[in-house]
Each structure stands twice: as C-alpha cells, then as structure tokens.
Design a protein around this motif. Structure first.
Motif, PDB file in Angstrom:
ATOM      1  N   TYR A  18       0.848  -1.197   0.000  1.00  0.00           N
ATOM      2  CA  TYR A  18       0.000   0.000   0.000  1.00  0.00           C
ATOM      3  C   TYR A  18       0.876   1.236   0.000  1.00  0.00           C
ATOM      4  O   TYR A  18       1.682   1.455   0.880  1.00  0.00           O
ATOM      5  CB  TYR A  18      -0.984   0.000   1.191  1.00  0.00           C
ATOM      6  CG  TYR A  18      -0.371   0.310   2.539  1.00  0.00           C
ATOM      7  CD1 TYR A  18      -0.289   1.615   3.012  1.00  0.00           C
ATOM      8  CD2 TYR A  18       0.112  -0.712   3.354  1.00  0.00           C
ATOM      9  CE1 TYR A  18       0.265   1.904   4.249  1.00  0.00           C
ATOM     10  CE2 TYR A  18       0.671  -0.432   4.593  1.00  0.00           C
ATOM     11  CZ  TYR A  18       0.737   0.882   5.040  1.00  0.00           C
ATOM     12  OH  TYR A  18       1.285   1.164   6.264  1.00  0.00           O
ATOM     13  N   ASN A  19       0.751   1.991  -1.030  1.00  0.00           N
ATOM     14  CA  ASN A  19       1.465   3.263  -1.167  1.00  0.00           C
ATOM     15  C   ASN A  19       0.758   4.086  -2.231  1.00  0.00           C
ATOM     16  O   ASN A  19      -0.385   3.807  -2.575  1.00  0.00           O
ATOM     17  CB  ASN A  19       2.958   3.033  -1.503  1.00  0.00           C
ATOM     18  CG  ASN A  19       3.137   2.119  -2.694  1.00  0.00           C
ATOM     19  OD1 ASN A  19       2.512   2.321  -3.738  1.00  0.00           O
ATOM     20  ND2 ASN A  19       4.000   1.102  -2.555  1.00  0.00           N
ATOM     21  N   ARG A  20       1.444   5.085  -2.756  1.00  0.00           N
ATOM     22  CA  ARG A  20       0.786   5.969  -3.715  1.00  0.00           C
ATOM     23  C   ARG A  20       0.519   5.297  -5.051  1.00  0.00           C
ATOM     24  O   ARG A  20      -0.305   5.764  -5.833  1.00  0.00           O
ATOM     25  CB  ARG A  20       1.645   7.218  -3.926  1.00  0.00           C
ATOM     26  CG  ARG A  20       1.599   8.192  -2.748  1.00  0.00           C
ATOM     27  CD  ARG A  20       2.660   9.263  -2.856  1.00  0.00           C
ATOM     28  NE  ARG A  20       4.004   8.693  -2.732  1.00  0.00           N
ATOM     29  CZ  ARG A  20       5.121   9.420  -2.636  1.00  0.00           C
ATOM     30  NH1 ARG A  20       5.043  10.736  -2.657  1.00  0.00           N
ATOM     31  NH2 ARG A  20       6.295   8.841  -2.527  1.00  0.00           N
ATOM     32  N   TRP A  26      -5.009  -7.387   0.277  1.00  0.00           N
ATOM     33  CA  TRP A  26      -4.356  -8.078   1.394  1.00  0.00           C
ATOM     34  C   TRP A  26      -2.951  -7.529   1.574  1.00  0.00           C
ATOM     35  O   TRP A  26      -2.133  -7.585   0.669  1.00  0.00           O
ATOM     36  CB  TRP A  26      -4.295  -9.576   1.149  1.00  0.00           C
ATOM     37  CG  TRP A  26      -3.643 -10.311   2.287  1.00  0.00           C
ATOM     38  CD1 TRP A  26      -2.405 -10.849   2.327  1.00  0.00           C
ATOM     39  CD2 TRP A  26      -4.209 -10.550   3.588  1.00  0.00           C
ATOM     40  NE1 TRP A  26      -2.146 -11.409   3.549  1.00  0.00           N
ATOM     41  CE2 TRP A  26      -3.241 -11.243   4.343  1.00  0.00           C
ATOM     42  CE3 TRP A  26      -5.435 -10.232   4.168  1.00  0.00           C
ATOM     43  CZ2 TRP A  26      -3.471 -11.633   5.662  1.00  0.00           C
ATOM     44  CZ3 TRP A  26      -5.662 -10.622   5.481  1.00  0.00           C
ATOM     45  CH2 TRP A  26      -4.687 -11.323   6.209  1.00  0.00           C
ATOM     46  N   CYS A  27      -2.694  -6.990   2.758  1.00  0.00           N
ATOM     47  CA  CYS A  27      -1.399  -6.367   3.016  1.00  0.00           C
ATOM     48  C   CYS A  27      -1.014  -6.616   4.471  1.00  0.00           C
ATOM     49  O   CYS A  27      -1.566  -6.008   5.387  1.00  0.00           O
ATOM     50  CB  CYS A  27      -1.472  -4.871   2.724  1.00  0.00           C
ATOM     51  SG  CYS A  27       0.081  -4.001   3.018  1.00  0.00           S
ATOM     52  N   ILE A 191     -13.967   1.080   8.376  1.00  0.00           N
ATOM     53  CA  ILE A 191     -14.638   0.709   7.127  1.00  0.00           C
ATOM     54  C   ILE A 191     -15.059   1.959   6.366  1.00  0.00           C
ATOM     55  O   ILE A 191     -14.860   2.065   5.148  1.00  0.00           O
ATOM     56  CB  ILE A 191     -15.848  -0.191   7.420  1.00  0.00           C
ATOM     57  CG1 ILE A 191     -15.377  -1.551   7.955  1.00  0.00           C
ATOM     58  CG2 ILE A 191     -16.701  -0.387   6.163  1.00  0.00           C
ATOM     59  CD1 ILE A 191     -16.501  -2.459   8.394  1.00  0.00           C
ATOM     60  N   ALA A 192     -15.649   2.918   7.077  1.00  0.00           N
ATOM     61  CA  ALA A 192     -16.081   4.158   6.429  1.00  0.00           C
ATOM     62  C   ALA A 192     -14.892   4.913   5.844  1.00  0.00           C
ATOM     63  O   ALA A 192     -14.963   5.429   4.720  1.00  0.00           O
ATOM     64  CB  ALA A 192     -16.826   5.032   7.432  1.00  0.00           C
ATOM     65  N   ARG A 200      -7.872  -0.092   0.427  1.00  0.00           N
ATOM     66  CA  ARG A 200      -8.363  -1.469   0.388  1.00  0.00           C
ATOM     67  C   ARG A 200      -7.894  -2.304   1.573  1.00  0.00           C
ATOM     68  O   ARG A 200      -8.664  -3.093   2.121  1.00  0.00           O
ATOM     69  CB  ARG A 200      -7.934  -2.128  -0.920  1.00  0.00           C
ATOM     70  CG  ARG A 200      -8.545  -1.484  -2.158  1.00  0.00           C
ATOM     71  CD  ARG A 200      -8.067  -2.174  -3.426  1.00  0.00           C
ATOM     72  NE  ARG A 200      -8.678  -1.577  -4.605  1.00  0.00           N
ATOM     73  CZ  ARG A 200      -8.412  -1.960  -5.857  1.00  0.00           C
ATOM     74  NH1 ARG A 200      -7.530  -2.941  -6.077  1.00  0.00           N
ATOM     75  NH2 ARG A 200      -9.009  -1.368  -6.864  1.00  0.00           N
ATOM     76  N   ALA A 201      -6.648  -2.163   1.953  1.00  0.00           N
ATOM     77  CA  ALA A 201      -6.116  -2.956   3.067  1.00  0.00           C
ATOM     78  C   ALA A 201      -6.859  -2.639   4.363  1.00  0.00           C
ATOM     79  O   ALA A 201      -7.186  -3.540   5.147  1.00  0.00           O
ATOM     80  CB  ALA A 201      -4.619  -2.684   3.237  1.00  0.00           C
ATOM     81  N   GLU A 202      -7.157  -1.355   4.594  1.00  0.00           N
ATOM     82  CA  GLU A 202      -7.905  -0.958   5.787  1.00  0.00           C
ATOM     83  C   GLU A 202      -9.321  -1.507   5.760  1.00  0.00           C
ATOM     84  O   GLU A 202      -9.823  -2.026   6.759  1.00  0.00           O
ATOM     85  CB  GLU A 202      -7.950   0.564   5.882  1.00  0.00           C
ATOM     86  CG  GLU A 202      -8.698   1.089   7.104  1.00  0.00           C
ATOM     87  CD  GLU A 202      -8.700   2.607   7.161  1.00  0.00           C
ATOM     88  OE1 GLU A 202      -8.429   3.160   8.240  1.00  0.00           O
ATOM     89  OE2 GLU A 202      -8.962   3.241   6.118  1.00  0.00           O
ATOM     90  N   LEU A 203      -9.971  -1.418   4.615  1.00  0.00           N
ATOM     91  CA  LEU A 203     -11.341  -1.889   4.473  1.00  0.00           C
ATOM     92  C   LEU A 203     -11.433  -3.394   4.704  1.00  0.00           C
ATOM     93  O   LEU A 203     -12.297  -3.870   5.462  1.00  0.00           O
ATOM     94  CB  LEU A 203     -11.852  -1.541   3.067  1.00  0.00           C
ATOM     95  CG  LEU A 203     -13.269  -1.980   2.703  1.00  0.00           C
ATOM     96  CD1 LEU A 203     -14.275  -1.411   3.675  1.00  0.00           C
ATOM     97  CD2 LEU A 203     -13.597  -1.555   1.280  1.00  0.00           C
TER      98      LEU A 203
END
Length: 238
Positions: A18-20, A26-27, A191-192, A200-203
């Motif tokens: 996950y970056n710019r 999945w991370c 989630i929000a 995506r990784a956070e969600l």
C-alpha cells in the motif's frame, strides 16, 4: 543524483502493498503499521456490542415476563419491539443525538433497541416452552412465583433464549459498524474511512475483524449454553 537517491529511499520505506501507486486488498504490512488503530477500533467495537446486548437483555427480560403473564399486553409488546427494528439506523442514531450527544452511549442505546426485536420474542418463546405440568409440579412442591421462575422455568427456557441471544449478538456486531455515523462505530469507523479513501487494506482488515468478533462471540455463547444446560447433552429435558 540526489533525486534518484531520495526516490529510492522513499520506495524502500513505503510498504510494497500500500502506497501511492499500489493499493492491494491483502497487506500484512498494514496490520503491523496500523496495529494501534486496529486494537483501539476492535476494543471499542467489542465494548459497544457487549454493552448493547447487556442493556437489551436487561430491558427485554421484564418485557417478556409481562407479555407472558398479561396476555392482553403481548401483542403490544411484541409489536412495539418489532416496530423499533423498522426504524433505519440513519434516522435512529441522529434522533438520539440531542439526548445523548455524539457519544458511544448513542450507539449502545440504538443497538439495544434493535436487539429487543429478537430478545423479547426468544425469551417469551422460551418461557412458553416450559410444560404446564412442570409448573404445576413446582407449585405442588411449594415453590413461590419467584423461586419457580428462577429455579424451574428459566433453566428449561435457556436453550431457546440462548438461541435468540446468538442471533441478536451476531446482528449487533454487524450493526455496530453503523455507529460510524456518530463517530463511534468501532471497526465501522475504519470501514467508512477505507471506503471514502479507497484504502483497500484498511477496508478488508476491518471487515475481517468484524467477522472474527462475530464468530468468537457466537462460540462463547454456545460454550456458555453447554455449561448452563448440561442436561441437553445427556438426553434429558430440553
């Protein structure tokens, strides 16, 4: 040269998933980098869920007793608790804010009201499942109304009540996420944020933790039921 070195150092520091430029679902790096946020959100989610269920039980039990002992009030109690579930959370939580503020209390009360739909009906069904001859035998043995309720009726009604509690708990775990409307949604806040920023990784992480919480609480309730109703495992009264 300095620009090249700076770019390479940033690339080395930024997580590869996950970056710019990379936004994977999945991370594993996300779990370690955002551990404190995940722990805080999960803890809040659990506290709100458990508080709502406890409050729901405290309110639902006397309502079920009244409905059982005063038949003419049964329809009103069941209808009222069911009507509460039809109120959208987008409307219910803001309606509570003027009284409880933008706090976790708002979410707890709202979720407890939703849980009444399942808890009141399951408790009433459990009490109804106790055979009349068992009640008559208890009265013949000299049990008063209170002793009969807690020593005879409740143990026999527990399997049905616990089944309702399982459904209400899992439902509450999911509904807790809606508390993000008032900034107290536990994992719902993540989630929000993940949806609004396309993180995506956070969600995915927040959704998976919601599932884990629901499964663990369900397992704990089943284990508690087995401990509290040992006769259901030995072919006794159920």
């Amino acid at each position: 040269m300095r620009v090249t070195l700076l770019a390479s150092s940033v690339a080395a520091v930024d997580p590869s998933c996950y970056n710019r430029t990379v936004n994977e679902w999945w991370c594993t790096a996300y779990f370690s980098d955002y551990r404190s946020e995940l722990v805080e959100a999960t803890t809040q989610h659990l506290v709100i869920t458990l508080a709502a269920i406890v409050l729901g039980i405290v309110v639902a039990f006397p309502l079920a007793l009244v409905a059982r002992r005063v038949p003419r009030l049964e329809s009103a109690i069941l209808g009222g608790s069911t009507a509460l579930y039809t109120i959208p959370s987008l409307a219910l939580f803001p309606l509570l804010v003027p009284f409880t503020g933008i706090t976790a209390t708002t979410v707890v009360i709202g979720l407890a009201l939703y849980a009444l739909t399942i808890l009141v009906r399951s408790m009433l069904d459990g009490l109804r499942a106790v055979p009349d001859e068992v009640r008559e035998s208890a009265r013949g043995l000299g049990y008063g109304a209170t002793a009969q309720l807690y020593r005879i009726e409740l143990p026999l009604a527990l399997p049905v009540m616990m089944a309702g509690l399982r459904v209400a708990t899992v439902s509450t775990v999911a509904l807790t996420t809606v508390g993000a409307l008032v900034a107290n949604g536990g994992l719902g806040n993540l989630i929000a944020h993940g949806v609004s920023t396309d993180f995506r990784a956070e969600l995915l992480a927040a959704c998976l933790l919601c599932v884990v919480i629901a499964v663990l609480l369900d397992v704990l309730i089943v284990a508690a039921q087995r401990v509290l109703t040992p006769w259901t495992r030995t072919g006794g009264v159920s």
